[in-house]
Design a protein around this motif. Structure first.
Motif, PDB file in Angstrom:
ATOM      1  N   LYS A 254       0.901  -1.097  -0.145  1.00 10.92           N
ATOM      2  CA  LYS A 254       0.204  -0.161   0.071  1.00 10.92           C
ATOM      3  C   LYS A 254       0.876   1.325   0.110  1.00 10.92           C
ATOM      4  N   GLU A 255       1.888   1.466   0.889  1.00 13.62           N
ATOM      5  CA  GLU A 255       2.888   2.526   1.020  1.00 13.62           C
ATOM      6  C   GLU A 255       3.764   2.527  -0.172  1.00 13.62           C
ATOM      7  N   MET A 256       3.965   1.315  -1.025  1.00 13.13           N
ATOM      8  CA  MET A 256       5.014   1.357  -1.841  1.00 13.13           C
ATOM      9  C   MET A 256       4.532   1.953  -3.266  1.00 13.13           C
ATOM     10  N   ARG A 257       3.148   1.800  -3.585  1.00 12.03           N
ATOM     11  CA  ARG A 257       2.331   1.765  -4.789  1.00 12.03           C
ATOM     12  C   ARG A 257       2.543   3.090  -5.382  1.00 12.03           C
ATOM     13  N   ALA A 258       2.798   4.282  -4.838  1.00 13.20           N
ATOM     14  CA  ALA A 258       3.069   5.417  -5.404  1.00 13.20           C
ATOM     15  C   ALA A 258       4.266   5.666  -6.083  1.00 13.20           C
ATOM     16  N   HIS A 259       5.226   5.137  -5.285  1.00 11.19           N
ATOM     17  CA  HIS A 259       6.740   5.176  -5.988  1.00 11.19           C
ATOM     18  C   HIS A 259       7.002   4.304  -6.809  1.00 11.19           C
ATOM     19  N   ILE A 260       6.202   2.965  -6.937  1.00  7.79           N
ATOM     20  CA  ILE A 260       6.175   2.080  -8.265  1.00  7.79           C
ATOM     21  C   ILE A 260       5.699   2.795  -9.410  1.00  7.79           C
ATOM     22  N   ASP A 261       4.575   3.658  -9.011  1.00  6.17           N
ATOM     23  CA  ASP A 261       3.882   4.303 -10.259  1.00  6.17           C
ATOM     24  C   ASP A 261       5.003   5.547 -10.943  1.00  6.17           C
ATOM     25  N   THR A 262       5.746   5.834  -9.967  1.00  6.73           N
ATOM     26  CA  THR A 262       6.717   7.151 -10.323  1.00  6.73           C
ATOM     27  C   THR A 262       7.781   6.181 -11.313  1.00  6.73           C
ATOM     28  N   LEU A 263       8.266   5.102 -10.897  1.00  8.83           N
ATOM     29  CA  LEU A 263       9.288   4.379 -11.651  1.00  8.83           C
ATOM     30  C   LEU A 263       8.456   4.014 -13.036  1.00  8.83           C
ATOM     31  N   SER A 264       7.386   3.486 -12.855  1.00  7.64           N
ATOM     32  CA  SER A 264       6.876   3.112 -14.214  1.00  7.64           C
ATOM     33  C   SER A 264       6.502   4.091 -15.139  1.00  7.64           C
ATOM     34  N   ARG A 265       6.275   5.229 -14.565  1.00  4.16           N
ATOM     35  CA  ARG A 265       6.180   6.418 -15.422  1.00  4.16           C
ATOM     36  C   ARG A 265       7.571   6.918 -16.250  1.00  4.16           C
ATOM     37  N   VAL A 266       8.630   6.809 -15.421  1.00  7.45           N
ATOM     38  CA  VAL A 266       9.758   7.466 -15.940  1.00  7.45           C
ATOM     39  C   VAL A 266      10.747   6.636 -16.461  1.00  7.45           C
ATOM     40  N   SER A 267      10.824   5.397 -16.281  1.00  6.06           N
ATOM     41  CA  SER A 267      11.948   4.451 -16.617  1.00  6.06           C
ATOM     42  C   SER A 267      11.406   3.778 -17.760  1.00  6.06           C
ATOM     43  N   ASP A 268      12.434   3.439 -18.913  1.00  5.56           N
ATOM     44  CA  ASP A 268      12.118   2.923 -20.061  1.00  5.56           C
ATOM     45  C   ASP A 268      12.527   1.451 -19.951  1.00  5.56           C
ATOM     46  N   VAL A 269      12.631   0.591 -18.766  1.00  7.59           N
ATOM     47  CA  VAL A 269      13.115  -0.642 -18.568  1.00  7.59           C
ATOM     48  C   VAL A 269      11.855  -1.393 -17.689  1.00  7.59           C
ATOM     49  N   ARG A 270      11.856  -2.845 -17.651  1.00  8.55           N
ATOM     50  CA  ARG A 270      10.945  -3.288 -16.753  1.00  8.55           C
ATOM     51  C   ARG A 270      10.853  -2.763 -15.514  1.00  8.55           C
ATOM     52  N   VAL A 271       9.836  -2.916 -14.781  1.00  7.88           N
ATOM     53  CA  VAL A 271       9.758  -2.409 -13.253  1.00  7.88           C
ATOM     54  C   VAL A 271       9.462  -3.666 -12.472  1.00  7.88           C
ATOM     55  N   SER A 272      10.187  -3.789 -11.139  1.00 10.68           N
ATOM     56  CA  SER A 272       9.804  -4.757 -10.166  1.00 10.68           C
ATOM     57  C   SER A 272       9.474  -4.190  -8.740  1.00 10.68           C
ATOM     58  N   ALA A 273       8.940  -4.842  -8.106  1.00 11.27           N
ATOM     59  CA  ALA A 273       8.007  -4.578  -6.975  1.00 11.27           C
ATOM     60  C   ALA A 273       8.336  -5.785  -5.984  1.00 11.27           C
ATOM     61  N   HIS A 274       8.809  -5.940  -5.018  1.00 11.64           N
ATOM     62  CA  HIS A 274       8.766  -7.009  -3.994  1.00 11.64           C
ATOM     63  C   HIS A 274       8.656  -6.205  -2.393  1.00 11.64           C
ATOM     64  N   PRO A 275       7.426  -5.856  -2.057  1.00 16.08           N
ATOM     65  CA  PRO A 275       7.112  -5.192  -0.626  1.00 16.08           C
ATOM     66  C   PRO A 275       7.192  -6.307   0.373  1.00 16.08           C
ATOM     67  N   ASN A 276       7.162  -5.450   1.418  1.00 15.90           N
ATOM     68  CA  ASN A 276       7.101  -6.297   2.889  1.00 15.90           C
ATOM     69  C   ASN A 276       5.623  -6.780   3.036  1.00 15.90           C
ATOM     70  N   ALA A 277       5.397  -7.906   4.026  1.00 14.43           N
ATOM     71  CA  ALA A 277       4.000  -8.103   4.334  1.00 14.43           C
ATOM     72  C   ALA A 277       3.634  -7.063   5.281  1.00 14.43           C
ATOM     73  N   GLY A 278       3.432  -5.941   4.466  1.00 20.25           N
ATOM     74  CA  GLY A 278       2.642  -4.706   5.243  1.00 20.25           C
ATOM     75  C   GLY A 278       3.922  -4.147   6.107  1.00 20.25           C
TER      76      GLY A 278
END
Length: 353
Positions: A254-278
């Motif tokens: 939940k807390e990571m989503r906005a930052h993943i959204d930013t990377l998804s928007r600005v980077s031209d490579v694949r994007v990964s996300a492996h957050p903690n269990a809350g």
């Protein structure tokens, strides 16, 4: 299948579906309730300092446990096993007086992960399992003084980090890693030392592995510990042209989503996300259920933000299974075409008009 064939397969698969990383290693090892004697084994029974908690040593003293953990994640649906090498550098192992074992730890951890991958592949016809060779951040920072009274002091240099990362990278390659994953980056300067070291090793061995990069936003400020925003972080490491850029640890989905959204928007490579269990509770434990976490991480995928998902602290094979099911059949993110501009990075990103 050769490593070259696996890498070619990986580069194809990442365009076809959302791939899945494994979950927490420390959480799983803690579940075995190992004693000091378990960490020492016969080989280190006379070692002069306590070894309990040196999880990277498990690769040498209890490879059976490590193999079983990797297998549990592969069987849960993970495409990647991350090697048990988060602190397997001479710098981090100095806390246990085991600096000399860093290379062996990396070789053995990658080798055991590859053994587990081969077993998992044999259980499902046509399946290919990948080994991500992990380079962790170390327990020192090149950007920040550990002495409040002396802001200019550093307890590690760029070259010391570079040398430690070169040794670890060579070990991961020898052990059979398919990719190099520089992860849990809290200090971009540490990461740049790691990436520089990796490129030097590639030149020395005469071939390259895909490089994956994953930073960590340390608190609700939305910045790495060394102060950079996600976009500035990307600008700092984009020259490596990695397979993926992403975030892990510190935050829940939940807390990571906005930052993943930013990377998804600005980077031209694949994007990964492996957050903690809350976020951790008052006891430092993680309570987010597989069902709830998979709902949140699954939304990353259905919203077109990610290409690789997984779990970090507090996650188990049950979490990874739920996440794998949540992203099954979901179209992976298509990297945008980013117009060429002069893009600089301090603590903030700057794009020249």
């Amino acid at each position: 299948m050769t490593r070259e064939e696996r890498i070619a397969r990986l580069k194809r698969e990442i365009t076809e579906r959302v791939l899945v990383l494994d979950g927490a290693m420390g959480t799983m090892i803690q579940g075995y309730k190992l004693t000091e004697a378990d960490f020492r084994g016969e080989r280190f029974k006379d070692h002069p300092v306590d070894l309990k908690g040196d999880n990277e040593l498990i690769s040498i003293v209890r490879p059976d446990i490590l193999r079983d953990i990797h297998l549990a994640y592969y069987r849960a649906g993970a495409d990647f096993a991350e090697t048990n090498t988060f602190s397997a550098t001479s710098i981090a192992q100095a806390d246990y007086h085991l600096e000399a074992l860093a290379y062996e730890m990396n070789v053995e951890s990658a080798r055991i992960a590859r053994e587990a991958a081969t077993i998992a592949e044999g259980e499902a016809s046509g399946r290919v399992c990948y080994v991500a060779g992990v380079l962790g951040p170390t327990n020192r920072t090149a950007s920040i003084s550990p002495k409040v009274s002396d802001p200019g002091f550093r307890n590690v240099s760029f070259d010391q980090l570079r040398d430690a990362y070169k040794e670890a990278t060579r070990g991961l390659i020898e052990g059979g890693a398919d990719t190099i994953l520089v992860e849990t980056i809290f200090d971009t300067l540490n990461a740049k030392a790691a990436l520089f070291a990796v490129e030097e090793v590639f030149e020395e061995v005469g071939f390259e592995l895909p490089v994956m990069i994953s930073g960590t936003i340390t608190d609700m400020s939305g910045r790495l510990l060394s102060g950079q925003t996600p976009e500035a972080f990307w600008n700092s490491v984009s020259h490596v042209k990695p397979l993926s850029i992403g975030l892990n640890c510190a935050l829940g989905a939940k807390e990571m989503r906005a930052h993943i959204d930013t990377l998804s928007r600005v980077s031209d490579v694949r994007v990964s996300a492996h957050p903690n269990a809350g976020l951790p509770n008052e006891m430092g434990e993680y309570d987010e259920s597989p069902e709830h976490m998979s709902h949140l991480v699954g939304e990353f995928a259905t919203s077109g933000l990610v290409n690789i998902v997984g779990g970090c602290c507090g996650t188990t094979p049950a979490h990874i299974h739920a996440i794998a099911e949540a992203v099954k059949g979901v179209k992976p993110r298509t990297p945008p075409v980013v117009e060429p501009h002069l893009r600089l990075s301090g603590l903030e990103a700057f794009t020249a008009p």
